[in-house]
Design an enzyme around this catalytic site. Structure first.
Site, PDB file in Angstrom:
ATOM      1  NE  ARG A   1      -4.298  -1.344   0.037  1.00  0.00           N
ATOM      2  CZ  ARG A   1      -4.439  -2.316  -0.855  1.00  0.00           C
ATOM      3  NH1 ARG A   1      -3.493  -2.558  -1.756  1.00  0.00           N
ATOM      4  NH2 ARG A   1      -5.534  -3.051  -0.872  1.00  0.00           N
TER       5      ARG A   1
ATOM      6  CG  HIS B   1      -3.398  -0.443  -7.031  1.00  0.00           C
ATOM      7  ND1 HIS B   1      -3.705   0.207  -5.860  1.00  0.00           N
ATOM      8  CD2 HIS B   1      -3.403  -1.775  -6.719  1.00  0.00           C
ATOM      9  CE1 HIS B   1      -3.900  -0.679  -4.892  1.00  0.00           C
ATOM     10  NE2 HIS B   1      -3.716  -1.893  -5.389  1.00  0.00           N
TER      11      HIS B   1
ATOM     12  CD  GLU C   1      -3.205   3.537  -5.424  1.00  0.00           C
ATOM     13  OE1 GLU C   1      -2.265   3.235  -4.665  1.00  0.00           O
ATOM     14  OE2 GLU C   1      -4.041   2.742  -5.825  1.00  0.00           O
TER      15      GLU C   1
HETATM   16  P1  NAP Z   1      -0.967 -11.659   4.501  1.00  0.00           P
HETATM   17  O1  NAP Z   1      -0.922 -13.086   4.060  1.00  0.00           O
HETATM   18  O2  NAP Z   1      -1.795 -11.304   5.680  1.00  0.00           O
HETATM   19  O3  NAP Z   1       0.548 -11.227   4.760  1.00  0.00           O
HETATM   20  C1  NAP Z   1       0.902 -10.028   5.375  1.00  0.00           C
HETATM   21  C2  NAP Z   1       2.290 -10.186   5.997  1.00  0.00           C
HETATM   22  O4  NAP Z   1       2.654  -8.924   6.555  1.00  0.00           O
HETATM   23  C3  NAP Z   1       2.374 -11.210   7.108  1.00  0.00           C
HETATM   24  O5  NAP Z   1       3.545 -11.971   6.931  1.00  0.00           O
HETATM   25  C4  NAP Z   1       2.501 -10.385   8.371  1.00  0.00           C
HETATM   26  O6  NAP Z   1       3.348 -10.961   9.338  1.00  0.00           O
HETATM   27  C5  NAP Z   1       3.189  -9.165   7.842  1.00  0.00           C
HETATM   28  N1  NAP Z   1       2.935  -7.991   8.682  1.00  0.00           N
HETATM   29  C6  NAP Z   1       1.752  -7.496   9.087  1.00  0.00           C
HETATM   30  N2  NAP Z   1       1.943  -6.402   9.832  1.00  0.00           N
HETATM   31  C7  NAP Z   1       3.283  -6.219   9.897  1.00  0.00           C
HETATM   32  C8  NAP Z   1       4.106  -5.272  10.521  1.00  0.00           C
HETATM   33  N3  NAP Z   1       3.567  -4.290  11.239  1.00  0.00           N
HETATM   34  N4  NAP Z   1       5.442  -5.373  10.344  1.00  0.00           N
HETATM   35  C9  NAP Z   1       5.966  -6.388   9.615  1.00  0.00           C
HETATM   36  N5  NAP Z   1       5.229  -7.316   8.996  1.00  0.00           N
HETATM   37  C10 NAP Z   1       3.913  -7.231   9.149  1.00  0.00           C
HETATM   38  O7  NAP Z   1      -1.456 -10.728   3.331  1.00  0.00           O
HETATM   39  P2  NAP Z   1      -1.222 -10.906   1.746  1.00  0.00           P
HETATM   40  O8  NAP Z   1      -2.347 -11.655   1.165  1.00  0.00           O
HETATM   41  O9  NAP Z   1       0.168 -11.381   1.513  1.00  0.00           O
HETATM   42  O10 NAP Z   1      -1.386  -9.367   1.274  1.00  0.00           O
HETATM   43  C11 NAP Z   1      -0.500  -8.384   1.756  1.00  0.00           C
HETATM   44  C12 NAP Z   1      -0.970  -7.011   1.329  1.00  0.00           C
HETATM   45  O11 NAP Z   1      -0.681  -6.801  -0.035  1.00  0.00           O
HETATM   46  C13 NAP Z   1      -2.478  -6.758   1.424  1.00  0.00           C
HETATM   47  O12 NAP Z   1      -2.887  -6.435   2.734  1.00  0.00           O
HETATM   48  C14 NAP Z   1      -2.695  -5.625   0.441  1.00  0.00           C
HETATM   49  O13 NAP Z   1      -2.657  -4.378   1.079  1.00  0.00           O
HETATM   50  C15 NAP Z   1      -1.510  -5.757  -0.514  1.00  0.00           C
HETATM   51  N6  NAP Z   1      -1.971  -6.113  -1.873  1.00  0.00           N
HETATM   52  C16 NAP Z   1      -1.691  -5.272  -2.908  1.00  0.00           C
HETATM   53  C17 NAP Z   1      -2.118  -5.607  -4.186  1.00  0.00           C
HETATM   54  C18 NAP Z   1      -1.856  -4.721  -5.369  1.00  0.00           C
HETATM   55  O14 NAP Z   1      -2.695  -4.695  -6.274  1.00  0.00           O
HETATM   56  N7  NAP Z   1      -0.735  -4.029  -5.443  1.00  0.00           N
HETATM   57  C19 NAP Z   1      -2.828  -6.791  -4.398  1.00  0.00           C
HETATM   58  C20 NAP Z   1      -3.078  -7.619  -3.325  1.00  0.00           C
HETATM   59  C21 NAP Z   1      -2.649  -7.276  -2.058  1.00  0.00           C
HETATM   60  P3  NAP Z   1       2.933 -12.209  10.255  1.00  0.00           P
HETATM   61  O15 NAP Z   1       2.523 -13.292   9.313  1.00  0.00           O
HETATM   62  O16 NAP Z   1       4.183 -12.526  10.976  1.00  0.00           O
HETATM   63  O17 NAP Z   1       1.806 -11.735  11.114  1.00  0.00           O
END
Ligand code: NAP
Length: 316
Positions: free
Chosen positions: A236, A283, A265
């Site tokens: 993000r 995006h 954005e």
């Molecule tokens: P996810 O499986 O929940 O993974 C998020 C990771 O971030 C987890 O490993 C978590 O750690 C870690 N995390 C959370 N808070 C943190 C912090 N404060 N410091 C360090 N690490 C932290 O989510 P995902 O499915 O991979 O998606 C991740 C994000 O990508 C989404 O929330 C979204 O905002 C973004 N995204 C962007 C696009 C795009 O179009 N560009 C598309 C999809 C998603 P732990 O596992 O250790 O708790």
């Protein structure tokens, strides 16, 4: 049960929504205004909102008689929804994890390769008719294969990126997240973000947005990166302090950046748009027909579960 879908969807998703539910599909591609959110919360049982629809605590507080019981978000990221405020108002929230993982990891690799190998700059050169021909020192970029990548947020998408880096490009993987992970390839856990930043060639952000990660990438982290380092963000926009990033790029304190998301954005600062060493995408993380259809089905599966009184498949 009245359903509002906040944006036009793929044909497959709209067809299913119309056949299964009493649905209004909004015709506008822009985020919901406050007035539209208030109307939605009072006139619909379920809303499928998405990125940019700012369901803040203030909006829930302003809605007089809440009819809505579920925000079935279209997307895995839900930092535009104040989940605590929603739950306190009796509104459940669900999202669409998993459906987005591979496509978003692919876009991270697109940004990494494009930025390292100067593909955007080269493309612009050719299109402008300014290419003077191959020579041994023309447009030298950064080698990717075998380099060291640091993943910030080793969740579903972070691991999919790491897998591509390890198996596809023979890269050495290090990562930071709140907890260490068990993965099927070598990956070094470095819980301190500055330490991670100081040892990698590419730093790739894959954490959720929201208050906990706001400006996680600040002057200290950027300062820890080597001058040859490249920053990639598919997470993000607000995870990076954008003005500090611009200063670091301008001063040559890091070598480049590949960005899919932006702090304000869809506004992208002119300073970034004028830099040749950044790759800027609008995006595009999940932007394929198949993935947007899967996301839509997943959101509708949550709506269907709510209607049938079953547990939500993807509550947040
Ligand atoms: P996810 O499986 O929940 O993974 C998020 C990771 O971030 C987890 O490993 C978590 O750690 C870690 N995390 C959370 N808070 C943190 C912090 N404060 N410091 C360090 N690490 C932290 O989510 P995902 O499915 O991979 O998606 C991740 C994000 O990508 C989404 O929330 C979204 O905002 C973004 N995204 C962007 C696009 C795009 O179009 N560009 C598309 C999809 C998603 P732990 O596992 O250790 O708790």
């Amino acid at each position: 049960m009245k359903l509002l879908i906040a944006r036009p969807m793929t044909a497959a998703v709209e067809t299913r929504a119309r056949s299964e539910f009493d649905v209004e599909i909004r015709d506008d591609t822009q985020p919901l205004s406050t007035e539209e959110m208030l109307r939605a919360l009072t006139e619909f049982d379920v809303i499928v909102p998405t990125l940019g629809d700012q369901f803040s605590a203030q909006v829930f507080a302003q809605a007089p008689d809440l009819r809505c019981k579920l925000l079935a978000n279209f997307g895995v990221g839900y930092n535009h929804i104040d989940v605590q405020a929603a739950l306190a108002s009796g509104v459940a929230v669900s999202n669409t994890p998993g459906a987005v993982t591979d496509a978003t990891a692919d876009i991270a690799m697109t940004l990494l390769l494009c930025t390292a190998r100067r593909a955007g700059e080269g493309e612009r050169l050719v299109r402008a008719g300014r290419w003077q021909g191959w020579h041994p020192t023309q447009m030298l970029g950064h080698h990717v294969t075998g380099k060291r990548v640091g993943i910030v947020g080793m969740g579903r998408i972070g691991q999919a990126i790491a897998r591509r880096c390890h198996f596809g490009f023979g890269m050495r993987v290090a990562y930071q997240s709140r907890q260490p992970k068990t993965v099927e390839f070598p990956a070094e856990y470095i819980p301190n973000l500055k330490s991670l930043a100081s040892t990698v060639d590419f730093l790739v952000l894959a954490v959720p947005g929201g208050s906990e990660t706001h400006h996680l990438i600040d002057a200290d982290v950027l300062g820890a990166m080597p001058p040859s380092g490249i920053l990639i963000n598919i997470a993000r926009g607000e995870v990076i302090d954008e003005s500090t990033l611009i200063a670091a790029l301008r001063d040559g304190r890091i070598a480049g950046a590949g960005l899919d998301v932006y702090e304000f954005e869809p506004s992208v600062p002119l300073a970034l748009r004028e830099m040749e060493n950044v790759t800027l995408l609008p995006h595009l993380g999940t932007a394929t027909e198949e993935v947007r259809t899967s996301m839509g089905h997943m959101a509708l599966d949550n709506v269907a579960a709510f209607v049938d009184g079953r547990p939500l498949p993807n509550p947040v």
